[in-house]
Write a protein that holds these residues in place. Structure first.
Motif, PDB file in Angstrom:
ATOM      1  N   SER A 165       0.791  -1.142   0.177  1.00 25.35           N
ATOM      2  CA  SER A 165      -0.078   0.037   0.063  1.00 25.35           C
ATOM      3  C   SER A 165       0.994   1.336   0.186  1.00 25.35           C
ATOM      4  O   SER A 165       0.130   2.226  -0.188  1.00 25.35           O
ATOM      5  CB  SER A 165      -0.878   0.005   1.228  1.00 25.35           C
ATOM      6  OG  SER A 165      -0.221  -0.108   2.329  1.00 25.35           O
ATOM      7  N   HIS A 166       2.248   1.215   0.082  1.00 25.71           N
ATOM      8  CA  HIS A 166       3.055   2.346   0.100  1.00 25.71           C
ATOM      9  C   HIS A 166       4.314   1.769  -0.559  1.00 25.71           C
ATOM     10  O   HIS A 166       4.687   0.808  -0.827  1.00 25.71           O
ATOM     11  CB  HIS A 166       3.551   2.544   1.540  1.00 25.71           C
ATOM     12  CG  HIS A 166       3.981   1.566   2.189  1.00 25.71           C
ATOM     13  ND1 HIS A 166       3.526   0.800   3.079  1.00 25.71           N
ATOM     14  CD2 HIS A 166       5.387   1.298   2.509  1.00 25.71           C
ATOM     15  CE1 HIS A 166       4.565  -0.001   3.632  1.00 25.71           C
ATOM     16  NE2 HIS A 166       5.685  -0.130   3.228  1.00 25.71           N
ATOM     17  N   GLU A 167       5.126   3.081  -0.934  1.00 29.11           N
ATOM     18  CA  GLU A 167       6.244   2.657  -1.669  1.00 29.11           C
ATOM     19  C   GLU A 167       7.418   1.853  -0.618  1.00 29.11           C
ATOM     20  O   GLU A 167       7.322   2.212   0.506  1.00 29.11           O
ATOM     21  CB  GLU A 167       7.054   4.082  -2.028  1.00 29.11           C
ATOM     22  CG  GLU A 167       7.393   4.587  -0.686  1.00 29.11           C
ATOM     23  CD  GLU A 167       8.047   6.116  -1.239  1.00 29.11           C
ATOM     24  OE1 GLU A 167       7.895   6.510  -2.546  1.00 29.11           O
ATOM     25  OE2 GLU A 167       8.517   6.907  -0.408  1.00 29.11           O
ATOM     26  N   ILE A 168       8.111   1.092  -1.201  1.00 29.94           N
ATOM     27  CA  ILE A 168       9.038   0.298  -0.395  1.00 29.94           C
ATOM     28  C   ILE A 168      10.253   0.836  -0.202  1.00 29.94           C
ATOM     29  O   ILE A 168      10.980   1.229  -1.238  1.00 29.94           O
ATOM     30  CB  ILE A 168       9.084  -1.192  -1.101  1.00 29.94           C
ATOM     31  CG1 ILE A 168       7.746  -1.781  -0.682  1.00 29.94           C
ATOM     32  CG2 ILE A 168      10.248  -1.919  -0.411  1.00 29.94           C
ATOM     33  CD1 ILE A 168       7.939  -3.418  -1.565  1.00 29.94           C
ATOM     34  N   VAL A 169      10.636   1.207   1.082  1.00 33.40           N
ATOM     35  CA  VAL A 169      11.905   1.886   1.300  1.00 33.40           C
ATOM     36  C   VAL A 169      13.066   0.905   1.694  1.00 33.40           C
ATOM     37  O   VAL A 169      12.815   0.302   2.503  1.00 33.40           O
ATOM     38  CB  VAL A 169      11.714   3.159   2.430  1.00 33.40           C
ATOM     39  CG1 VAL A 169      13.070   3.697   2.788  1.00 33.40           C
ATOM     40  CG2 VAL A 169      10.798   4.130   2.139  1.00 33.40           C
ATOM     41  N   ILE A 170      14.334   1.344   0.812  1.00 28.99           N
ATOM     42  CA  ILE A 170      15.649   0.400   1.130  1.00 28.99           C
ATOM     43  C   ILE A 170      16.504   1.493   2.024  1.00 28.99           C
ATOM     44  O   ILE A 170      16.663   2.522   1.487  1.00 28.99           O
ATOM     45  CB  ILE A 170      16.154  -0.074  -0.041  1.00 28.99           C
ATOM     46  CG1 ILE A 170      15.059  -0.791  -0.807  1.00 28.99           C
ATOM     47  CG2 ILE A 170      17.458  -0.803   0.252  1.00 28.99           C
ATOM     48  CD1 ILE A 170      15.457  -1.242  -2.129  1.00 28.99           C
ATOM     49  N   GLY A 171      17.168   1.014   3.013  1.00 33.00           N
ATOM     50  CA  GLY A 171      17.994   1.750   3.821  1.00 33.00           C
ATOM     51  C   GLY A 171      18.504   0.933   4.848  1.00 33.00           C
ATOM     52  O   GLY A 171      18.861  -0.436   4.743  1.00 33.00           O
ATOM     53  N   ARG A 172      18.850   1.566   5.910  1.00 31.74           N
ATOM     54  CA  ARG A 172      19.649   0.801   7.138  1.00 31.74           C
ATOM     55  C   ARG A 172      19.023   1.386   8.474  1.00 31.74           C
ATOM     56  O   ARG A 172      18.978   2.522   8.592  1.00 31.74           O
ATOM     57  CB  ARG A 172      21.409   0.912   7.213  1.00 31.74           C
ATOM     58  CG  ARG A 172      21.654   2.412   7.119  1.00 31.74           C
ATOM     59  CD  ARG A 172      23.228   2.265   7.250  1.00 31.74           C
ATOM     60  NE  ARG A 172      23.620   3.762   7.164  1.00 31.74           N
ATOM     61  CZ  ARG A 172      23.780   4.523   8.202  1.00 31.74           C
ATOM     62  NH1 ARG A 172      23.233   4.240   9.232  1.00 31.74           N
ATOM     63  NH2 ARG A 172      24.298   5.880   8.161  1.00 31.74           N
ATOM     64  N   SER A 173      18.678   0.587   9.333  1.00 30.77           N
ATOM     65  CA  SER A 173      18.403   1.209  10.633  1.00 30.77           C
ATOM     66  C   SER A 173      19.852   1.473  11.516  1.00 30.77           C
ATOM     67  O   SER A 173      20.770   1.013  11.226  1.00 30.77           O
ATOM     68  CB  SER A 173      17.528   0.187  11.521  1.00 30.77           C
ATOM     69  OG  SER A 173      18.420  -0.973  11.775  1.00 30.77           O
ATOM     70  N   THR A 174      19.425   2.182  12.715  1.00 29.71           N
ATOM     71  CA  THR A 174      20.533   2.588  13.578  1.00 29.71           C
ATOM     72  C   THR A 174      20.006   2.522  14.915  1.00 29.71           C
ATOM     73  O   THR A 174      19.424   3.443  15.567  1.00 29.71           O
ATOM     74  CB  THR A 174      21.009   4.066  13.180  1.00 29.71           C
ATOM     75  OG1 THR A 174      19.859   4.918  13.400  1.00 29.71           O
ATOM     76  CG2 THR A 174      21.517   4.201  11.841  1.00 29.71           C
ATOM     77  N   GLY A 175      20.699   1.286  15.589  1.00 29.15           N
ATOM     78  CA  GLY A 175      20.069   1.111  17.123  1.00 29.15           C
ATOM     79  C   GLY A 175      18.795   1.229  17.343  1.00 29.15           C
ATOM     80  O   GLY A 175      17.770   0.420  16.636  1.00 29.15           O
ATOM     81  N   ASN A 176      18.157   2.064  17.942  1.00 31.17           N
ATOM     82  CA  ASN A 176      16.730   2.404  18.355  1.00 31.17           C
ATOM     83  C   ASN A 176      16.118   3.365  17.430  1.00 31.17           C
ATOM     84  O   ASN A 176      15.148   4.034  17.832  1.00 31.17           O
ATOM     85  CB  ASN A 176      16.349   2.773  19.626  1.00 31.17           C
ATOM     86  CG  ASN A 176      16.903   1.729  20.919  1.00 31.17           C
ATOM     87  OD1 ASN A 176      16.795   0.224  20.443  1.00 31.17           O
ATOM     88  ND2 ASN A 176      17.577   1.713  21.842  1.00 31.17           N
ATOM     89  N   SER A 177      16.565   3.185  16.100  1.00 29.37           N
ATOM     90  CA  SER A 177      15.905   4.415  14.933  1.00 29.37           C
ATOM     91  C   SER A 177      14.716   4.412  15.004  1.00 29.37           C
ATOM     92  O   SER A 177      13.734   3.467  15.380  1.00 29.37           O
ATOM     93  CB  SER A 177      16.858   3.984  13.853  1.00 29.37           C
ATOM     94  OG  SER A 177      16.163   4.799  12.818  1.00 29.37           O
ATOM     95  N   ALA A 178      13.984   5.644  14.921  1.00 29.49           N
ATOM     96  CA  ALA A 178      12.581   5.730  14.779  1.00 29.49           C
ATOM     97  C   ALA A 178      12.383   5.297  13.406  1.00 29.49           C
ATOM     98  O   ALA A 178      11.016   5.282  13.060  1.00 29.49           O
ATOM     99  CB  ALA A 178      12.065   7.126  15.120  1.00 29.49           C
ATOM    100  N   MET A 179      13.048   5.310  12.258  1.00 28.91           N
ATOM    101  CA  MET A 179      12.928   5.171  11.179  1.00 28.91           C
ATOM    102  C   MET A 179      13.561   3.689  10.565  1.00 28.91           C
ATOM    103  O   MET A 179      14.863   3.522  10.381  1.00 28.91           O
ATOM    104  CB  MET A 179      13.357   6.295  10.354  1.00 28.91           C
ATOM    105  CG  MET A 179      12.494   7.281  10.521  1.00 28.91           C
ATOM    106  SD  MET A 179      13.587   8.929   9.406  1.00 28.91           S
ATOM    107  CE  MET A 179      14.822   9.097  10.272  1.00 28.91           C
TER     108      MET A 179
END
Length: 262
Positions: A165-179
């Motif tokens: 239902s949304h665009e698929i985002v590729i990236g990396r998390s960082t610890g307790n990241s909100a994103m």
């Protein structure tokens, strides 16, 4: 770094790397919406102040829970349809409930969740495996599967952007990241290879039956077959493309279902 600071930092990064404010906000919207109204107003004030003066506002004092977003998990082993850059034979069966094509080894239908019968006597329709002669390289149908293979390691992601239902985002998390991006490359050394937290977005275009990708103002750029994408440039993925995020390289494969023969 709490959620507001993190969201604000990503907004500034996207803006500095060429995205318009409206486009940056659109990509951050899934992470902003779970915030309470007070936090949203605080974040908006930070963004307005930065736009007017280029200076970040003081850090907010609230403790915000990370925004929840489903993450696509990687699979182990070489992709079944991508070994040696070739498509392996895949046998497909129709779901008895909704009619969508699924791989024979699947237990549940990806479309409706119906349990797929092991006894295939009721599915006597002849099928054949898709080949390069049947599909153009950029074709991605409603039942196709996108496979993203990480170079040099036996891990890959298998997904169906047409059902999202949304665009698929590729990236990396960082610890307790909100994103947390939908496809999180953090465990594969993505930070050292120059992958931004929100690096690339892909979405399905049903009208043209294709997968579109665009860079999210990443710090180290996105390269498709060696050509760098501009922050506002939309490109179409093709079978056997090389996709590079900074220095993180993935190979793209499309797997298509068999077609019924009359």
């Amino acid at each position: 770094m709490n959620a507001l600071n993190e969201l604000f930092a990503e907004y500034v990064r996207m803006r500095k790397n060429g995205l318009e404010s409206r486009e940056a906000l659109q990509h951050l919207r899934p992470y902003i919406e779970p915030l309470d109204n007070k936090s949203k107003h605080h974040l908006a004030a930070m963004m307005r102040q930065w736009e007017q003066s280029g200076q970040a506002s003081p850090a907010p004092a609230t403790n915000d829970a990370p925004a929840q977003r489903s993450v696509i998990k990687p699979l182990s082993g070489p992709p079944p349809s991508a070994q040696r850059g070739e498509k392996a034979d895949v046998e497909w069966i129709a779901c008895p409930n909704c009619g969508k094509m699924n791989r024979r080894e699947d237990v549940f239908c990806y479309q409706c969740g119906q349990i797929l019968e092991e006894d295939d006597s009721q599915f006597a329709t002849q099928t054949f495996t898709a080949t390069d002669d049947l599909y153009r390289d950029d074709f991605f149908g409603s039942d196709s599967i996108l496979i993203m293979e990480i170079r040099h390691i036996d891990r890959y992601f298998e997904l169906r952007p047409q059902t999202s239902s949304h665009e698929i985002v590729i990236g990396r998390s960082t610890g307790n990241s909100a994103m947390v991006p939908d496809i999180d490359l953090a465990e594969f050394g993505a930070e050292d290879l120059g992958v931004s937290r929100l690096h690339l977005a892909l979405k399905y275009d049903g009208e043209s039956e294709a997968i579109q990708v665009h860079d999210l103002g990443s710090s180290n750029g996105t390269f498709l077959n060696g050509q760098r994408l501009n922050p506002t440039e939309v490109r179409v993925l093709r079978h056997n493309d090389e996709l590079r995020l900074g220095r993180f390289v993935m190979r793209i494969y499309f797997s298509h279902p068999g077609q019924e023969l009359d």
